[in-house]
Design an enzyme around this catalytic site. Structure first.
Site, mmCIF file in Angstrom:
data_model
loop_
_atom_site.group_PDB
_atom_site.id
_atom_site.type_symbol
_atom_site.label_atom_id
_atom_site.label_comp_id
_atom_site.label_asym_id
_atom_site.label_seq_id
_atom_site.Cartn_x
_atom_site.Cartn_y
_atom_site.Cartn_z
ATOM 1 N N HIS A 1 0.830 -1.214 0.000
ATOM 2 C CA HIS A 1 0.000 0.000 0.000
ATOM 3 C C HIS A 1 0.864 1.264 0.000
ATOM 4 C CE1 HIS A 1 -3.935 -2.029 0.891
ATOM 5 N NE2 HIS A 1 -3.136 -2.936 1.406
ATOM 6 N N ASN B 1 -10.288 -2.505 2.935
ATOM 7 C CA ASN B 1 -10.048 -2.421 1.498
ATOM 8 C C ASN B 1 -11.353 -2.052 0.796
ATOM 9 O OD1 ASN B 1 -7.289 -3.057 1.345
ATOM 10 N ND2 ASN B 1 -7.690 -5.262 1.321
ATOM 11 N N TYR C 1 1.056 -3.992 12.127
ATOM 12 C CA TYR C 1 1.044 -2.585 11.712
ATOM 13 C C TYR C 1 1.867 -1.696 12.631
ATOM 14 C CZ TYR C 1 -2.283 -3.818 8.138
ATOM 15 O OH TYR C 1 -2.856 -4.395 7.035
HETATM 16 C C1 HEM Z 1 -0.802 -1.677 4.971
HETATM 17 C C2 HEM Z 1 0.500 -5.912 6.865
HETATM 18 C C3 HEM Z 1 -3.737 -7.839 5.521
HETATM 19 C C4 HEM Z 1 -5.288 -3.416 4.397
HETATM 20 C C5 HEM Z 1 -0.065 -2.676 5.546
HETATM 21 C C6 HEM Z 1 1.269 -2.540 6.044
HETATM 22 C C7 HEM Z 1 1.632 -3.718 6.582
HETATM 23 C C8 HEM Z 1 0.531 -4.622 6.414
HETATM 24 C C9 HEM Z 1 2.941 -4.053 7.267
HETATM 25 C C10 HEM Z 1 2.118 -1.272 5.954
HETATM 26 C C11 HEM Z 1 1.847 -0.392 7.159
HETATM 27 C C12 HEM Z 1 2.661 0.877 7.149
HETATM 28 O O1 HEM Z 1 3.865 0.805 6.861
HETATM 29 O O2 HEM Z 1 2.085 1.951 7.454
HETATM 30 C C13 HEM Z 1 -0.535 -6.810 6.677
HETATM 31 C C14 HEM Z 1 -0.550 -8.178 7.139
HETATM 32 C C15 HEM Z 1 -1.727 -8.729 6.743
HETATM 33 C C16 HEM Z 1 -2.474 -7.686 6.047
HETATM 34 C C17 HEM Z 1 0.584 -8.832 7.917
HETATM 35 C C18 HEM Z 1 -2.272 -10.112 6.929
HETATM 36 C C19 HEM Z 1 -1.701 -11.009 7.730
HETATM 37 C C20 HEM Z 1 -4.550 -6.804 5.165
HETATM 38 C C21 HEM Z 1 -5.976 -6.891 4.963
HETATM 39 C C22 HEM Z 1 -6.406 -5.637 4.655
HETATM 40 C C23 HEM Z 1 -5.256 -4.763 4.654
HETATM 41 C C24 HEM Z 1 -6.793 -8.166 5.123
HETATM 42 C C25 HEM Z 1 -7.797 -5.147 4.375
HETATM 43 C C26 HEM Z 1 -8.884 -5.776 4.746
HETATM 44 C C27 HEM Z 1 -4.200 -2.580 4.448
HETATM 45 C C28 HEM Z 1 -4.269 -1.174 4.132
HETATM 46 C C29 HEM Z 1 -2.978 -0.670 4.291
HETATM 47 C C30 HEM Z 1 -2.140 -1.780 4.708
HETATM 48 C C31 HEM Z 1 -5.494 -0.393 3.707
HETATM 49 C C32 HEM Z 1 -2.525 0.759 4.053
HETATM 50 C C33 HEM Z 1 -2.791 1.591 5.298
HETATM 51 C C34 HEM Z 1 -2.424 3.028 5.021
HETATM 52 O O3 HEM Z 1 -3.120 3.667 4.205
HETATM 53 O O4 HEM Z 1 -1.442 3.497 5.609
HETATM 54 N N1 HEM Z 1 -0.499 -3.972 5.759
HETATM 55 N N2 HEM Z 1 -1.708 -6.541 6.020
HETATM 56 N N3 HEM Z 1 -4.143 -5.498 4.959
HETATM 57 N N4 HEM Z 1 -2.915 -2.912 4.788
HETATM 58 FE FE1 HEM Z 1 -2.322 -4.709 5.389
#
Ligand code: HEM
Ligand code: NDP
Length: 497
Positions: A55, A127, A337
């Site tokens: 993202h 999402n 996160y």
């Molecule tokens: C961003 C991990 C599943 C939605 C991220 C980030 C990580 C991460 C490490 C970056 C955070 C940052 O640096 O600020 C994971 C892991 C998941 C997972 C380990 C599953 C085990 C999901 C799911 C969704 C999702 C299921 C939605 C239903 C998002 C969104 C962002 C994000 C929207 C961006 C947030 C922003 O705008 O700063 N994710 N994620 N992720 N993830 Fe996940």
């Protein structure tokens, strides 16, 4: 002289000359004591921070959550009570592309929300899809590897993506949405958002209810075809930023209707599917949506880096009346996160203004780099440990969520055992009209160019389990786009590309 502000060093002293380096004679060399030169170069070297590991490319704005419905019997959360209005921040994103990626690429869109409530920050990091590709968090790093660049070629690999997906049938639901029209929205305003996971609500009586959150666009759904997306990328790579920033700048504030679905703990024991499985929706017919309010975006950030790039969303941020659920993926995200933020932004990322709660913050964490406020915001320097007899901050028992009965033997349960990965994608497929199906087949075939036949056939077998027409449609599109043929003599599937 005008009354323009005086340029200063970061230490506040006036800068006498911001045009000419201090030298020994007009031809140089440069004097080491020209600290302003050193400071300018040193700061420039530190202008970039790590981009989000997923993202990375995003677009954000501030707004308001207004609650009009009454779900007070399900939750004590103050921000969800009738009449409540809460300031908030939204950040939309693509998943796979890097910070410089083009906005109009086919991808799932992030829909991350931070509500600055009087009881602490509540983040809903969802999402634009109600489901996800995996149901066990062990698979997340592997899945993301397939979306990012190949370690040798440094290019994205369709083979890796379809190899993983075809070996992971739980991805079929999300893959179908991604390859359908909704996989390429025209901009952030014309798409829905979903909390996706099952969360919980709990009330003052200590009752828990399972909940899904939905944010339905009031602007209507609008999508581009791949061909139109490519045309736009040829003209601008920043189409989403232009659209979101522009619409708010013009005072045309986008809105989403906020809905919940509620399931009792007893109902969760009786559903035909696991209600904590992130690859499944709760059918509306069984769990009708309840409208609870409106989310409006109405203010652009003043500084993109400070407020959007440094925004730190985390599913760990919940408040009294809202809780997590046993969903394994959600549980892993509760860790992931904040850990990412400490690495990307620093230990005290919550001191960055965009992340600061708008309510008093009192805790006993101390020191650490970039600590802006001391370890403790109590105004009492003796209260730096707990328990103490000096009136330091104490816990609030009313914030304790109701107990949840959990039983079962500790083991590693096969998350694919007994799971129906086909019925819900079938329900979705059956909703598409002939044109929508045609675009679905064509988008999938386009994304499969160059993928070895053995992987293509494995994936086609899954599509066939959803619907014979699904498999036949994708196969025909593969033939027309890539000249794809199954080698019937050796029975070894091959691909022309
Ligand atoms: C961003 C991990 C599943 C939605 C991220 C980030 C990580 C991460 C490490 C970056 C955070 C940052 O640096 O600020 C994971 C892991 C998941 C997972 C380990 C599953 C085990 C999901 C799911 C969704 C999702 C299921 C939605 C239903 C998002 C969104 C962002 C994000 C929207 C961006 C947030 C922003 O705008 O700063 N994710 N994620 N992720 N993830 Fe996940
Ligand atoms: P319903 O007929 O009650 O709901 C259909 C849902 O599908 C609506 O929410 C609609 O969203 C959404 N939808 C329509 N077109 C698409 C598309 N191209 N891509 C993704 N979603 C779309 O049926 P059910 O609740 O029984 O669900 C049937 C199927 O609909 C599910 O298997 C799932 O694939 C999909 N779906 C279900 C959701 C749910 O929470 N139950 C949520 C989203 C999708 P909208 O209201 O915005 O038009």
């Amino acid at each position: 002289m005008t009354d323009r502000p005086i340029l200063t060093t970061t230490a506040g002293a006036p800068v006498p000359d911001n045009q000419n380096t201090m030298t020994a004679g007009p031809r140089g060399g440069v004097m080491l004591q020209d600290y302003q030169l050193l400071e300018k170069l040193a700061h420039q070297n530190r202008e970039r921070i790590p981009e989000r590991v997923v993202h990375a490319k995003g677009w954000g704005a501030y707004g308001t959550l207004s609650i009009t419905g009454d779900i007070s019997r399900y939750t004590k959360a103050k921000c969800l009570q009738p009449g409540a209005t809460t300031p908030m921040l939204a950040r939309f994103s693509t998943v796979a592309g890097e910070l410089g990626a083009a906005d109009h690429e086919r991808d799932v869109r992030g829909f991350a929300l931070k509500f600055y409530t009087e009881e602490g920050n509540w983040d809903l990091v969802g999402n634009n899809t109600p489901v996800f590709f995996i149901r066990d968090p062990y698979k997340f790093p592997d899945f993301i590897h397939t979306q990012k660049r190949h370690p040798k070629t440094n290019m994205r690999s369709a083979t890796a993506m379809w190899d993983f997906w075809s070996l992971s049938p739980e991805s079929l639901h999300q893959v179908t949405i991604l390859m359908s029209d909704r996989g390429l929205p025209v901009d952030p305003m014309h798409m829905n958002g979903y909390g996706s996971h099952t969360y919980s609500l709990w009330n003052d009586a200590g009752e828990r209810f399972w909940v899904k959150f939905h944010f339905k666009t009031q602007q209507g759904h609008q999508h581009y075809t791949n061909a139109r997306g490519e045309e736009i990328i040829g003209k601008t790579r920043e189409g989403y930023q232009e659209a979101l920033f522009g619409t708010i700048d013009r005072g045309e504030f986008p809105k989403w209707t906020v809905q919940v679905q509620i399931m009792t703990e007893a109902q969760a024991e009786a559903t035909s599917f696991n209600p904590f499985d992130l690859t499944k929706v709760w059918p509306h017919g069984e769990f009708p949506v309840i409208e609870i309010g409106t989310m409006e975006l109405n203010r652009n950030a003043e500084n993109y880096f400070a407020e959007i790039e440094q925004a730190a969303f985390s599913p760990s941020n919940i408040i009294p009346g809202i809780g997590h659920s046993p969903d394994k993926v959600l549980q892993a995200r509760v860790f992931s996160y904040a850990d990412a933020h400490r690495y990307r932004l620093g230990t005290h990322y919550e001191h960055i203004p965009v992340n600061q709660p708008k309510c008093p913050v009192h805790h006993y964490h101390r020191d650490g780099s970039m600590n802006m406020y001391g370890g403790l915001a109590t105004g009492n320097p003796d209260a730096y440990y707990e328990p103490n007899s000096v009136d330091g901050p104490v816990e609030q028992p009313s914030a304790k969520e109701p107990p949840l009965k959990i039983d079962g033997d500790m083991s590693r349960y096969n998350h694919r055992d007994g799971n129906d990965d086909y019925s819900q994608p079938r329900a979705l497929f059956n909703m598409f009209d002939a044109d929508q199906k045609g675009r679905l087949f064509s988008n999938i075939a386009a994304a499969m160019g160059g993928v070895p036949g053995v992987i293509v056939e494995r994936q086609l077998a899954h599509f066939k389990m959803i619907h014979e027409d699904y498999e036949a449609g994708v196969r025909a599109a593969l033939e027309s786009q890539h000249g794809y043929k199954v080698d019937t003599i050796s029975a070894t599937p091959t691909a022309a590309e």
